[in-house]
Design a protein around this motif. Structure first.
Motif, PDB file in Angstrom:
ATOM      1  N   MET A   1     123.403 103.547  38.847  1.00  0.00           N
ATOM      2  CA  MET A   1     124.654 103.027  38.215  1.00  0.00           C
ATOM      3  C   MET A   1     123.918 101.644  37.485  1.00  0.00           C
ATOM      4  SD  MET A   1     127.992 101.569  39.287  1.00  0.00           S
ATOM      5  CE  MET A   1     129.532 100.926  38.350  1.00  0.00           C
ATOM      6  N   LEU A   2     124.293 101.760  36.101  1.00  0.00           N
ATOM      7  CA  LEU A   2     123.914 100.547  35.187  1.00  0.00           C
ATOM      8  C   LEU A   2     124.545  99.367  35.547  1.00  0.00           C
ATOM      9  CD1 LEU A   2     122.271  99.550  33.022  1.00  0.00           C
ATOM     10  CD2 LEU A   2     123.910  99.935  31.511  1.00  0.00           C
ATOM     11  N   SER A   3     123.631  98.126  35.862  1.00  0.00           N
ATOM     12  CA  SER A   3     124.392  96.784  36.403  1.00  0.00           C
ATOM     13  C   SER A   3     123.824  95.645  35.359  1.00  0.00           C
ATOM     14  CB  SER A   3     123.965  96.319  37.738  1.00  0.00           C
ATOM     15  OG  SER A   3     122.709  96.445  38.060  1.00  0.00           O
ATOM     16  N   LEU A   4     124.499  94.967  34.952  1.00  0.00           N
ATOM     17  CA  LEU A   4     123.928  93.738  33.983  1.00  0.00           C
ATOM     18  C   LEU A   4     124.056  92.364  34.899  1.00  0.00           C
ATOM     19  CD1 LEU A   4     125.645  94.901  30.629  1.00  0.00           C
ATOM     20  CD2 LEU A   4     123.189  95.007  31.337  1.00  0.00           C
ATOM     21  N   LYS A   5     122.938  91.716  34.542  1.00  0.00           N
ATOM     22  CA  LYS A   5     122.919  90.350  35.417  1.00  0.00           C
ATOM     23  C   LYS A   5     123.174  89.348  34.386  1.00  0.00           C
ATOM     24  CE  LYS A   5     119.857  87.333  38.157  1.00  0.00           C
ATOM     25  NZ  LYS A   5     118.584  87.153  38.734  1.00  0.00           N
ATOM     26  N   LEU A   6     124.239  88.307  34.293  1.00  0.00           N
ATOM     27  CA  LEU A   6     124.495  87.484  33.654  1.00  0.00           C
ATOM     28  C   LEU A   6     123.313  86.335  33.496  1.00  0.00           C
ATOM     29  CD1 LEU A   6     128.333  86.618  34.368  1.00  0.00           C
ATOM     30  CD2 LEU A   6     127.344  87.840  32.529  1.00  0.00           C
ATOM     31  N   PRO A   7     123.207  85.934  32.393  1.00  0.00           N
ATOM     32  CA  PRO A   7     121.838  84.911  32.265  1.00  0.00           C
ATOM     33  C   PRO A   7     122.265  83.903  32.969  1.00  0.00           C
ATOM     34  CG  PRO A   7     122.868  85.691  30.010  1.00  0.00           C
ATOM     35  CD  PRO A   7     124.007  86.137  31.173  1.00  0.00           C
ATOM     36  N   GLN A   8     121.079  83.211  33.285  1.00  0.00           N
ATOM     37  CA  GLN A   8     121.071  81.863  34.280  1.00  0.00           C
ATOM     38  C   GLN A   8     121.351  80.689  33.336  1.00  0.00           C
ATOM     39  OE1 GLN A   8     117.087  80.765  35.750  1.00  0.00           O
ATOM     40  NE2 GLN A   8     118.174  79.132  36.848  1.00  0.00           N
ATOM     41  N   LEU A   9     122.146  79.796  33.911  1.00  0.00           N
ATOM     42  CA  LEU A   9     122.433  78.466  33.074  1.00  0.00           C
ATOM     43  C   LEU A   9     121.672  77.396  33.506  1.00  0.00           C
ATOM     44  CD1 LEU A   9     126.430  78.708  33.076  1.00  0.00           C
ATOM     45  CD2 LEU A   9     124.761  79.552  31.262  1.00  0.00           C
ATOM     46  N   LEU A  10     121.167  76.516  32.365  1.00  0.00           N
ATOM     47  CA  LEU A  10     120.689  75.391  32.764  1.00  0.00           C
ATOM     48  C   LEU A  10     121.281  74.060  32.845  1.00  0.00           C
ATOM     49  CD1 LEU A  10     117.477  76.570  30.341  1.00  0.00           C
ATOM     50  CD2 LEU A  10     117.838  77.118  32.927  1.00  0.00           C
ATOM     51  N   GLN A  11     120.519  73.217  33.382  1.00  0.00           N
ATOM     52  CA  GLN A  11     121.028  71.803  33.184  1.00  0.00           C
ATOM     53  C   GLN A  11     120.390  70.872  31.885  1.00  0.00           C
ATOM     54  OE1 GLN A  11     123.108  70.133  35.641  1.00  0.00           O
ATOM     55  NE2 GLN A  11     123.342  72.312  36.469  1.00  0.00           N
ATOM     56  N   VAL A  12     121.009  69.860  31.678  1.00  0.00           N
ATOM     57  CA  VAL A  12     120.556  69.206  30.323  1.00  0.00           C
ATOM     58  C   VAL A  12     119.060  69.018  30.382  1.00  0.00           C
ATOM     59  CG1 VAL A  12     121.407  66.916  31.432  1.00  0.00           C
ATOM     60  CG2 VAL A  12     121.293  67.435  28.701  1.00  0.00           C
ATOM     61  N   HIS A  13     118.181  68.622  31.724  1.00  0.00           N
ATOM     62  CA  HIS A  13     117.177  68.060  31.618  1.00  0.00           C
ATOM     63  C   HIS A  13     116.101  69.416  31.746  1.00  0.00           C
ATOM     64  CE1 HIS A  13     118.011  69.085  35.772  1.00  0.00           C
ATOM     65  NE2 HIS A  13     116.833  69.313  35.849  1.00  0.00           N
ATOM     66  N   GLN A  14     116.789  70.480  31.505  1.00  0.00           N
ATOM     67  CA  GLN A  14     116.001  71.830  31.619  1.00  0.00           C
ATOM     68  C   GLN A  14     115.857  72.451  30.058  1.00  0.00           C
ATOM     69  OE1 GLN A  14     118.305  73.857  34.933  1.00  0.00           O
ATOM     70  NE2 GLN A  14     116.396  74.208  35.675  1.00  0.00           N
ATOM     71  N   VAL A  15     116.401  71.867  29.110  1.00  0.00           N
ATOM     72  CA  VAL A  15     116.489  72.280  27.771  1.00  0.00           C
ATOM     73  C   VAL A  15     115.892  71.203  26.886  1.00  0.00           C
ATOM     74  CG1 VAL A  15     118.432  73.668  28.130  1.00  0.00           C
ATOM     75  CG2 VAL A  15     118.681  71.374  27.376  1.00  0.00           C
ATOM     76  N   PRO A  16     114.997  71.456  25.759  1.00  0.00           N
ATOM     77  CA  PRO A  16     114.488  70.797  24.889  1.00  0.00           C
ATOM     78  C   PRO A  16     115.781  69.567  24.147  1.00  0.00           C
ATOM     79  CG  PRO A  16     113.960  72.990  24.147  1.00  0.00           C
ATOM     80  CD  PRO A  16     114.928  73.086  25.461  1.00  0.00           C
ATOM     81  N   ARG A  17     115.059  68.481  24.139  1.00  0.00           N
ATOM     82  CA  ARG A  17     115.830  67.433  23.755  1.00  0.00           C
ATOM     83  C   ARG A  17     117.041  67.636  22.545  1.00  0.00           C
ATOM     84  NH1 ARG A  17     116.333  61.966  25.152  1.00  0.00           N
ATOM     85  NH2 ARG A  17     114.465  62.240  26.422  1.00  0.00           N
TER      86      ARG A  17
END
Length: 233
Positions: A1-17
């Motif tokens: 059965m096909l299952s989709l995993k929602l994308p992981q969310l990040l904190q502010v310090h984990q993304v480019p400024r």
């Protein structure tokens, strides 16, 4: 059965400024998300979900290359139509204030007043980043300035249309006595120019999107490695 995993969310310090928003701490999407991740995130509560469902921004791969230019373009996209649409109102107010007798109520209906108030609130929220700057992390998903900015913009548009209808009702006799501003051919030409301009904008940004490299140097090395973070924890 096909299952989709929602994308992981990040904190502010984990993304480019360049993606940081003042006062927004969590709920960021991964900048290197796949096309499927982007689609799935539209049905996931992130700090952009409300904005995604209210408008679509096709000019973002530009967000990476020239964030300041993109900010100017977004601001101009709201400021230009506001000034253009309200030039007749400002002209009318200028004529009224130049007269000896008071005619402010005649020139400025309640709908006009509400529209201008919403426009001021829209500009204030867009530039101040309130309330999230006062309580970082509290308004990551609901209630931050960009969402309130959209609400004020929609309300402002509503009151603007109400004001136009009110003006047409009170000035119907005067408008009927005037010759039409444009002939049918003139209106068709104006419509054609507007459509051509929009198509040119779409084509320009589409070409820029196709020319963009598959991996942007700005994103490389900006995300902390999960193994390094695990060791630090």
């Amino acid at each position: 059965m096909l299952s989709l995993k929602l994308p992981q969310l990040l904190q502010v310090h984990q993304v480019p400024r360049v993606f940081w928003e003042d006062g927004i701490v969590s709920g960021y999407r991964r900048p290197t998300s796949s096309a499927l991740d982007c689609v799935l995130s539209s049905f996931q509560m992130t700090n952009e979900t409300v904005n995604i469902w209210t408008h679509f921004l096709p000019t973002w791969f530009l967000e990476l290359e020239s964030p300041r230019l993109c900010k100017v373009l977004r601001t101009t996209a709201f400021a230009h139509p506001f000034l253009f649409d309200n030039l007749p109102l400002f002209y009318r107010l200028g004529l009224c204030w130049g007269r000896a007798h008071h005619c402010g109520q005649e020139a400025l209906s309640p709908s006009h007043s509400y529209h201008l108030l919403c426009a001021l609130l829209t500009a204030f929220l867009f530039t101040s980043h309130l309330p999230e700057r006062l309580a970082p992390g509290r308004f990551d998903y609901i209630g931050h300035s960009h969402q309130l900015f959209h609400i004020c913009a929609v309300l402002g548009t509503h009151f603007q249309l109400e004001a136009v209808l009110a003006d047409m009702g009170t000035r119907r006799t005067w408008l009927a006595a005037l010759p039409p501003a444009l002939s049918l051919g003139g209106m068709a030409a104006t419509l054609g120019l507007a459509v051509a301009g929009n198509l040119l904008i779409i084509a320009s940004f589409t070409a820029a999107l196709l020319r963009a490299p598959s991996s942007c140097p700005l994103l490389q090395g900006c995300l902390p490695e999960e193994g390094t973070r695990d060791k630090q924890q």
